[in-house]
Design a protein around this motif. Structure first.
Motif, mmCIF file in Angstrom:
data_model
loop_
_atom_site.group_PDB
_atom_site.id
_atom_site.type_symbol
_atom_site.label_atom_id
_atom_site.label_comp_id
_atom_site.label_asym_id
_atom_site.label_seq_id
_atom_site.Cartn_x
_atom_site.Cartn_y
_atom_site.Cartn_z
ATOM 1 N N UNK A 7 -51.534 -62.271 30.333
ATOM 2 C CA UNK A 7 -52.667 -63.083 30.759
ATOM 3 C C UNK A 7 -53.986 -62.426 30.361
ATOM 4 N N UNK A 8 -54.085 -61.109 30.529
ATOM 5 C CA UNK A 8 -55.296 -60.388 30.140
ATOM 6 C C UNK A 8 -55.528 -60.516 28.634
ATOM 7 N N UNK A 9 -54.481 -60.322 27.855
ATOM 8 C CA UNK A 9 -54.598 -60.428 26.402
ATOM 9 C C UNK A 9 -55.050 -61.828 25.989
ATOM 10 N N UNK A 10 -54.436 -62.855 26.581
ATOM 11 C CA UNK A 10 -54.796 -64.230 26.240
ATOM 12 C C UNK A 10 -56.233 -64.547 26.658
ATOM 13 N N UNK A 11 -56.638 -64.085 27.838
ATOM 14 C CA UNK A 11 -57.998 -64.343 28.308
ATOM 15 C C UNK A 11 -59.020 -63.736 27.359
ATOM 16 N N UNK A 12 -58.784 -62.492 26.954
ATOM 17 C CA UNK A 12 -59.717 -61.832 26.038
ATOM 18 C C UNK A 12 -59.705 -62.499 24.667
ATOM 19 N N UNK A 13 -58.521 -62.858 24.188
ATOM 20 C CA UNK A 13 -58.409 -63.500 22.883
ATOM 21 C C UNK A 13 -59.134 -64.845 22.867
ATOM 22 N N UNK A 18 -54.709 -73.813 28.615
ATOM 23 C CA UNK A 18 -54.062 -75.128 28.665
ATOM 24 C C UNK A 18 -53.195 -75.347 27.428
ATOM 25 N N UNK A 19 -53.753 -75.075 26.245
ATOM 26 C CA UNK A 19 -52.990 -75.241 25.014
ATOM 27 C C UNK A 19 -51.770 -74.332 24.979
ATOM 28 N N UNK A 20 -51.916 -73.133 25.488
ATOM 29 C CA UNK A 20 -50.800 -72.186 25.523
ATOM 30 C C UNK A 20 -49.659 -72.727 26.391
ATOM 31 N N UNK A 21 -49.993 -73.146 27.613
ATOM 32 C CA UNK A 21 -48.963 -73.679 28.514
ATOM 33 C C UNK A 21 -48.324 -74.942 27.946
ATOM 34 N N UNK A 22 -49.133 -75.807 27.364
ATOM 35 C CA UNK A 22 -48.673 -77.094 26.835
ATOM 36 C C UNK A 22 -47.641 -76.893 25.732
ATOM 37 N N UNK A 23 -47.995 -76.127 24.697
ATOM 38 C CA UNK A 23 -47.088 -75.957 23.554
ATOM 39 C C UNK A 23 -45.897 -75.079 23.925
ATOM 40 N N UNK A 24 -46.134 -74.051 24.711
ATOM 41 C CA UNK A 24 -45.042 -73.175 25.152
ATOM 42 C C UNK A 24 -43.975 -74.001 25.875
ATOM 43 N N UNK A 63 -51.739 -72.070 19.194
ATOM 44 C CA UNK A 63 -51.073 -71.105 18.310
ATOM 45 C C UNK A 63 -50.289 -70.071 19.109
ATOM 46 N N UNK A 64 -50.897 -69.526 20.161
ATOM 47 C CA UNK A 64 -50.173 -68.537 20.967
ATOM 48 C C UNK A 64 -49.017 -69.189 21.724
ATOM 49 N N UNK A 65 -49.222 -70.432 22.155
ATOM 50 C CA UNK A 65 -48.140 -71.149 22.814
ATOM 51 C C UNK A 65 -46.970 -71.391 21.884
ATOM 52 N N UNK A 66 -47.279 -71.703 20.611
ATOM 53 C CA UNK A 66 -46.219 -71.930 19.632
ATOM 54 C C UNK A 66 -45.441 -70.643 19.368
ATOM 55 N N UNK A 67 -46.173 -69.534 19.238
ATOM 56 C CA UNK A 67 -45.504 -68.254 18.996
ATOM 57 C C UNK A 67 -44.673 -67.829 20.210
ATOM 58 N N UNK A 68 -45.277 -67.906 21.380
ATOM 59 C CA UNK A 68 -44.566 -67.504 22.594
ATOM 60 C C UNK A 68 -43.396 -68.414 22.905
ATOM 61 N N UNK A 69 -43.605 -69.722 22.765
ATOM 62 C CA UNK A 69 -42.539 -70.668 23.038
ATOM 63 C C UNK A 69 -41.380 -70.531 22.075
ATOM 64 N N UNK A 70 -41.700 -70.316 20.788
ATOM 65 C CA UNK A 70 -40.630 -70.142 19.800
ATOM 66 C C UNK A 70 -39.819 -68.886 20.085
ATOM 67 N N UNK A 71 -40.527 -67.808 20.486
ATOM 68 C CA UNK A 71 -39.822 -66.561 20.805
ATOM 69 C C UNK A 71 -38.939 -66.717 22.046
#
Length: 287
Positions: free
Chosen positions: A180-186, A215-221, A274-282
């Motif tokens: 969460x910290x990494x995503x917030x800063x990014x 929001x985008x992270x949660x959505x795509x993930x 983009x982060x949601x796609x990477x995290x969700x795919x992993x």
């Protein structure tokens, strides 16, 4: 209310019941009266006028689908347990509240000037911005991130705080506080830089770009690796995307409700997807 300032004036036939219920839910002081065959909505503070106008532009019929997260209504012990379960989310909101108090919600320009993307000087009624390269050369690298902590008006702060609490605790529970910290800063960095590149020297701030990223992270993930943590209430993503398009159209600014940091919102959303796609795919690959 001892003093009252007009925030909205609408035709008498306009149904304000849903919007009034939303104001009550958010704890916004107000009253509605009839004058000259029109409905007038009054608020006690001039800083609420713009925020209520933006809120009405976004939710003219209230919030029937429950898209907005509700303010916590728990016992003291329940709130403390929730804070302990989401320490990073809580610390982020605490930092935002401290900055709001320090800057007097944007009224203390001397304090605001330490946190803006660009340093500025005040001469008369004008702000003169220092080139970003000069500030970075002087070691003021925090400016790339700190605009996300600045808020202008307490309703602006309340809306963003509710959303960060709703999305932040989901990510902290599912992927941990460091993520969460990494995503917030990014997302903060991406949205601030994008707003500067597309909007030029200007006074901007708020968590909105970060929130679109979360929001985008949660959505795509969730689309790639479904789970309860990232299952958002019905209509939330659609509502946020529609609001983004409305802002991009220039309608909000044309109505005199103030400038919107559109580039920050778009950049945050793209980065979050983009982060949601990477995290969700992993997560999907790991089963």
């Amino acid at each position: 209310m001892n003093t009252a300032i007009e925030a909205l004036r609408l035709p008498l036939g306009t149904d304000l019941s849903g919007f009034v219920a939303l104001l009550q839910r958010l704890g916004v002081p107000h009253r509605v009266s009839e004058e000259g065959g029109e409905q007038v909505l009054w608020v006690p503070d001039s800083r609420l006028v713009r925020e209520v106008g933006l809120l009405y532009a976004r939710f003219p019929e209230g919030d029937p689908q429950g898209a907005l997260p509700a303010p916590p209504r728990r016992s003291t012990s329940g709130v403390l347990r929730q804070l302990r379960r989401s320490p990073l989310t809580s610390l982020m909101l605490l930092a935002t509240l401290l900055v709001a108090a320090l800057t007097l919600l944007g009224d203390n320009l001397a304090a605001v000037g330490w946190l803006t993307f660009q340093e500025f000087h005040i001469q008369g009624d004008y702000l003169y911005f220092v080139p970003l390269a000069e500030s970075l050369a002087a070691g003021q690298w925090w400016r790339l991130l700190t605009p996300m902590l600045i808020h202008f008006g307490w309703l602006h702060l309340a809306m963003n705080a509710l959303w960060y609490w709703e999305l932040g605790q989901r990510i902290e529970a599912r992927q941990g506080a460091p993520m969460l910290l990494l995503l917030t800063l990014l997302f903060g960095l991406a949205s601030n830089v994008a707003q500067y590149l597309f909007g030029g020297p200007a006074l901007f701030g708020g968590l909105s770009g970060v929130l679109y990223g979360l929001l985008g992270h949660c959505w795509i993930f969730h689309r790639l690796a479904p789970g309860a943590a990232y299952r958002l209430p019905p209509g939330v993503v659609v509502m946020m995307l529609i609001w983004l398009l409305v802002c991009l159209s220039g309608l909000v600014t044309a109505l005199g409700l103030g400038a919107i940091a559109n580039a920050a919102h778009v950049a945050g959303l793209v980065a979050g997807c983009l982060t949601g796609a990477l995290g969700g795919a992993w997560a999907r690959r790991r089963g």
